[in-house]
Design a protein around this motif. Structure first.
Motif, short mmCIF file in Angstrom:
data_model
loop_
_atom_site.label_atom_id
_atom_site.label_comp_id
_atom_site.label_asym_id
_atom_site.label_seq_id
_atom_site.Cartn_x
_atom_site.Cartn_y
_atom_site.Cartn_z
N MET A 1 5.56 -6.04 -2.65
CA MET A 1 4.00 -5.60 -3.72
C MET A 1 4.23 -6.46 -4.48
N THR A 2 3.12 -6.84 -4.94
CA THR A 2 3.74 -8.52 -5.82
C THR A 2 3.20 -6.98 -7.46
N GLN A 3 3.84 -7.95 -8.35
CA GLN A 3 3.46 -7.36 -9.93
C GLN A 3 1.68 -6.66 -9.68
N ASP A 4 0.81 -7.63 -9.37
CA ASP A 4 -0.17 -7.52 -9.68
C ASP A 4 -0.97 -6.40 -8.98
N ASN A 5 -0.06 -6.14 -8.11
CA ASN A 5 -0.47 -4.78 -6.93
C ASN A 5 0.60 -3.41 -7.45
N LEU A 6 0.62 -3.57 -8.23
CA LEU A 6 1.60 -1.97 -8.37
C LEU A 6 0.98 -1.09 -8.95
N TRP A 7 -0.56 -1.36 -8.98
CA TRP A 7 -1.22 -0.02 -9.51
C TRP A 7 -1.67 0.60 -8.09
N GLN A 8 -1.44 0.03 -6.98
CA GLN A 8 -1.88 0.02 -5.63
C GLN A 8 -0.81 1.08 -5.15
N LEU A 9 0.22 1.11 -6.02
CA LEU A 9 1.61 2.21 -5.24
C LEU A 9 0.89 3.78 -5.91
N ASP A 10 1.34 4.78 -4.53
CA ASP A 10 1.39 6.13 -4.52
C ASP A 10 2.56 6.38 -5.21
N ALA A 11 2.30 7.50 -5.97
CA ALA A 11 3.03 8.14 -7.12
C ALA A 11 4.82 8.37 -5.89
N HIS A 12 4.14 9.00 -5.07
CA HIS A 12 5.99 8.99 -4.31
C HIS A 12 6.88 7.89 -4.91
N ASP A 13 5.75 6.44 -4.10
CA ASP A 13 6.48 5.19 -4.10
C ASP A 13 6.88 4.93 -5.94
N ILE A 14 6.29 5.56 -6.78
CA ILE A 14 6.43 4.90 -7.72
C ILE A 14 7.82 5.74 -7.89
#
Length: 478
Positions: A1-14
């Motif tokens: 997961m790149t910095q540009d795609n962090l918005w795609q992470l699910d809540a539990h992953d974040i």
């Protein structure tokens, strides 16, 4: 997961990565804000931008973790809040121009619980006037659009929430549901939700000047719309934390005891005379097959009469609305919402006076029938709507439009009248002449067993996949 795609992470992953230190809260929140800035101008899902406050809170969360303070279960998770719920210092406008200066003196329980768990509010999402449409548009903030395209309504009344979370604006979206307002947006956008049962999530708005009607209190619930069924298991335990301001909240644990043997699921395609669209039937079949593959015992069997229960329940709610809300709608609502309410009262002739008291008493009869049935079948797989989701403003097209939007949605508001948990999960992506769109089905569970409904959603999601992936590809190519 790149910095540009962090918005795609699910809540539990974040939460896992911010707690471990692999990810900073400022990075997860900043990525969600960047995504909001990129896509929200086209969607109008978030109508109050709280980016500055969110980044300041994320910075404080990072400093707290660095100092050794234990992290909450939603540490650094970006979320949105619907504009009909109190957030201290913000207007609880409910999409009504006359309420645009109604500033909340304190947080509602749901906002407090999310923030106590470490979540970061990045914005507030749109709702129709008085939060009483299955579509989302109002004179104060305008129309919200569905990220799948302008051919589908975003749903309502939590339409801003559903559009935002599926487009990648925050990992969790708060919403609420009195007749389907979590499940309509989930179905419209291909998201996942569970409408909690009565008493499950504490609720109250400190800004309110009077208590809500009894049916509004017993049918309306607070919840979350997510991209992932597993995020409901991760986040909902924080939502149900007790709050003394809701005297009828029931402080039960999220996870119930495991049942012996295969879980029996009642399966119905009954749409009570409304034509069942082939794409909806295919979605139901896929969901059934997924549950069978996961070890559930699925049987074709009719639950108690949902049509009479749903119609009686919504006519009762309309009676309360007619008696307690109509004056405000007439005084402060747009002509469009006044016209829609007039058709509501035709589609659902309000029970009034003694008739209203009698049908409120009959609610226990319906609930008892369903409780007895759910003793044998702890889960029920049903349609949500008999047809693919409708176009924007369909409910402004007179009786025929309201009938397609709400009249046929008995599986939705019946569950509010009964106070039962009901989840919505996508099980098919339909390719229709007007464009592609997701198809959601509904899973009803025993009282207090939202966790079982979510487990079933996970089984379906594991077979079908999450709808956010094809959606993001579709958005990127549009």
């Amino acid at each position: 997961m790149t910095q540009d795609n962090l918005w795609q992470l699910d809540a539990h992953d974040i939460a896992r990565q911010t707690t471990s230190g692999d990810l900073r809260a400022q990075d997860s929140v900043g990525a969600a804000i960047d995504r909001m800035n990129a896509v929200n101008p086209d969607l109008n899902a978030v109508v109050v931008d709280l980016s500055d406050e969110a980044m300041a809170r994320a910075q404080a969360l990072d400093a707290s973790r660095d100092a050794g303070t234990p992290c909450g279960p939603l540490h650094g998770v970006p979320v949105t809040i619907k504009i009909n719920v109190d957030q201290k210092g913000q207007a609880t406008s409910n999409g009504v121009v006359a309420l645009k200066e109604l500033i909340a003196p304190d947080d509602a329980p749901i906002v407090r619980n999310l923030q106590n768990a470490g979540a970061v509010v990045i914005g507030r999402t749109n709702t129709p006037e008085f939060s009483f449409r299955a579509d989302t548009d109002n004179p104060l903030f305008g129309r919200t659009h569905n990220p799948w395209g302008r051919h589908i309504s975003p749903g309502g009344s939590s339409g801003g929430a559903g559009s935002a979370v599926m487009a990648g604006i925050g990992a969790l979206a708060h919403g609420n549901d009195i007749g389907g307002s979590l499940r309509f947006p989930a179905a419209a956008n291909g998201a996942v939700t569970v409408k909690p049962g009565l008493g499950r999530v504490p609720a109250w708005n400190p800004s309110q000047s009077a208590e809500r009607g009894l049916l509004a209190q017993s049918m309306s619930v607070q919840g979350l719309i997510t991209r992932s069924a597993r995020d409901l298991h991760h986040a909902m335990p924080t939502m149900i934390a007790p709050d003394p301001r809701d005297p009828f909240h029931v402080p039960m644990p999220w996870q119930g005891r495991a049942l012996d043997g295969p879980i029996k699921v009642a399966f119905t395609k009954n749409t009570f005379g409304y034509d069942l669209h082939p794409e909806v039937e295919a979605a139901l079949d896929t969901a059934r097959d997924a549950l069978v593959d996961a070890g559930y015992k699925v049987e074709d069997i009719e639950p108690p009469n949902v049509f009479d229960c749903g119609r009686d329940g919504y006519r009762a709610l309309m009676g309360e609305v007619y008696s307690l809300m109509k004056t405000d709608v007439d005084a402060h609502g747009s002509q469009a919402i006044q016209d829609i309410f007039a058709v509501y009262f035709q589609e659902f002739p309000p029970f009034l006076e003694t008739d209203l008291l009698q049908i409120m008493a009959k609610r226990s009869h319906y609930a008892r029938q369903w409780s007895l049935f759910l003793e044998d079948y702890p889960l029920i797989l049903t349609p949500f709507l008999p047809r693919p989701f409708f176009k924007p403003d369909r409910d402004t097209e007179g009786g025929e439009g309201v009938h397609e939007v709400l009249g046929c949605a008995v599986y939705s508001y019946a569950m509010n009248f009964l106070g039962l948990p009901a989840a919505s999960v996508p099980s098919r992506l339909a390719h229709l002449p007007q464009g592609i769109q997701p198809i959601n089905i509904q899973v009803v569970a025993r009282r207090w067993r939202e966790d079982m409904a979510v487990d079933a959603c996970i089984a379906i999601e594991d077979r079908v996949g999450r709808m956010c992936r094809p959606l993001w590809e579709h958005m990127a190519s549009s």
